[in-house]
Write a protein that holds these residues in place. Structure first.
Motif, PDB file in Angstrom:
ATOM      1  N   SER A 193       0.580 -31.875 -49.603  1.00 36.18           N
ATOM      2  CA  SER A 193       0.554 -32.939 -48.602  1.00 36.18           C
ATOM      3  C   SER A 193       1.899 -33.648 -48.569  1.00 36.18           C
ATOM      4  O   SER A 193       2.754 -33.430 -49.440  1.00 36.18           O
ATOM      5  N   ASP A 194       2.059 -34.535 -47.598  1.00 38.15           N
ATOM      6  CA  ASP A 194       3.293 -35.307 -47.487  1.00 38.15           C
ATOM      7  C   ASP A 194       3.577 -36.137 -48.739  1.00 38.15           C
ATOM      8  O   ASP A 194       4.726 -36.355 -49.102  1.00 38.15           O
ATOM      9  N   ASP A 223       3.351 -29.142 -43.345  1.00 36.90           N
ATOM     10  CA  ASP A 223       2.207 -28.760 -42.520  1.00 36.90           C
ATOM     11  C   ASP A 223       1.296 -27.886 -43.370  1.00 36.90           C
ATOM     12  O   ASP A 223       1.333 -26.664 -43.272  1.00 36.90           O
ATOM     13  N   ARG A 247      14.596 -36.351 -45.565  1.00 40.64           N
ATOM     14  CA  ARG A 247      13.205 -36.357 -46.015  1.00 40.64           C
ATOM     15  C   ARG A 247      12.519 -35.175 -45.352  1.00 40.64           C
ATOM     16  O   ARG A 247      13.088 -34.526 -44.471  1.00 40.64           O
ATOM     17  N   GLU A 254       8.368 -33.480 -44.184  1.00 43.36           N
ATOM     18  CA  GLU A 254       6.919 -33.561 -44.044  1.00 43.36           C
ATOM     19  C   GLU A 254       6.405 -32.128 -44.057  1.00 43.36           C
ATOM     20  O   GLU A 254       7.085 -31.223 -43.559  1.00 43.36           O
ATOM     21  N   ALA A 287       7.347 -38.020 -48.407  1.00 42.60           N
ATOM     22  CA  ALA A 287       7.656 -38.128 -46.970  1.00 42.60           C
ATOM     23  C   ALA A 287       7.893 -39.569 -46.533  1.00 42.60           C
ATOM     24  O   ALA A 287       8.519 -39.816 -45.508  1.00 42.60           O
ATOM     25  N   ASP A 288       7.414 -40.531 -47.325  1.00 43.23           N
ATOM     26  CA  ASP A 288       7.587 -41.941 -46.984  1.00 43.23           C
ATOM     27  C   ASP A 288       8.894 -42.522 -47.528  1.00 43.23           C
ATOM     28  O   ASP A 288       9.126 -43.719 -47.452  1.00 43.23           O
ATOM     29  N   VAL A 309       7.618 -26.640 -43.129  1.00 42.09           N
ATOM     30  CA  VAL A 309       8.125 -27.977 -43.426  1.00 42.09           C
ATOM     31  C   VAL A 309       8.917 -28.488 -42.222  1.00 42.09           C
ATOM     32  O   VAL A 309       9.679 -27.742 -41.618  1.00 42.09           O
TER      33      VAL A 309
END
Length: 130
Positions: free
Chosen positions: A46-47, A109, A105, A107, A52-53, A72
Motif C-alpha cells: 500500500s501507499d 497500485d 515520492r 504511490e 506516499a505521504d 508505481v
C-alpha cells in the motif's frame, strides 16, 4: 576457501563503498556510512509502505528506483512554484533515476516489489502538504 552466503535483499541491504568494499548489513532509511551506497529490495502492499505521504530527497547523489513487479506512480516535486509536478508510471522491469537534490515520492497500485540504489547519508523527509 570463500563461502558464498545468499543475502535476502528484502530484509537486509548491500552496502557499496566507500572504495571497493561491498558488504551485507542493516538497512538504513535515512542515514548511512559517509561515501557509501545502499542496495535494497522492498515489498510494498500500500501507499503507507512507500511513505506516499512524505517527500524524500537525497542531497549527496542520484537515486536509482527499479520496479521489479507491479505498478508505481512516481512524482518529482516542482523546482519552482510555477512549474508543474512531474509524474511517471513505472511497471515491472522499468526504472527511474532521481536526480540529486530532487524531492520525490511514489504511490503504488497494489502490491509491488521495488529495488533501490542510493546513498542514505543525509536523506531528508518532508510531509506532503494538502
Amino acid at each position: 576457501m570463500t563461502t558464498l552466503t545468499p543475502i535476502d535483499l528484502f530484509t537486509a541491504a548491500v552496502h557499496v563503498g566507500p572504495g571497493p568494499g561491498v558488504s551485507a548489513g542493516e538497512r538504513r532509511m535515512t542515514e548511512g556510512r559517509p561515501g557509501s551506497w545502499q542496495l535494497a529490495a522492498f515489498h510494498a502492499a500500500s501507499d503507507a509502505d512507500v511513505h506516499a505521504d512524505h517527500w524524500e530527497m537525497h542531497p549527496e547523489a542520484d537515486e536509482l528506483v527499479c520496479v521489479l513487479s507491479g505498478r508505481v506512480r512516481f512524482f518529482l516535486r516542482p523546482d519552482t512554484a510555477d512549474a508543474p509536478e512531474q509524474t511517471a508510471t513505472l511497471t515491472g522491469g522499468t526504472a527511474v533515476v532521481v536526480p540529486r537534490g530532487r524531492w520525490h515520492r511514489m504511490e503504488v497500485d497494489g502490491p509491488v516489489r521495488l529495488l533501490s540504489l542510493s546513498p542514505r547519508e543525509g536523506t531528508r523527509l518532508e510531509p506532503v502538504l494538502p
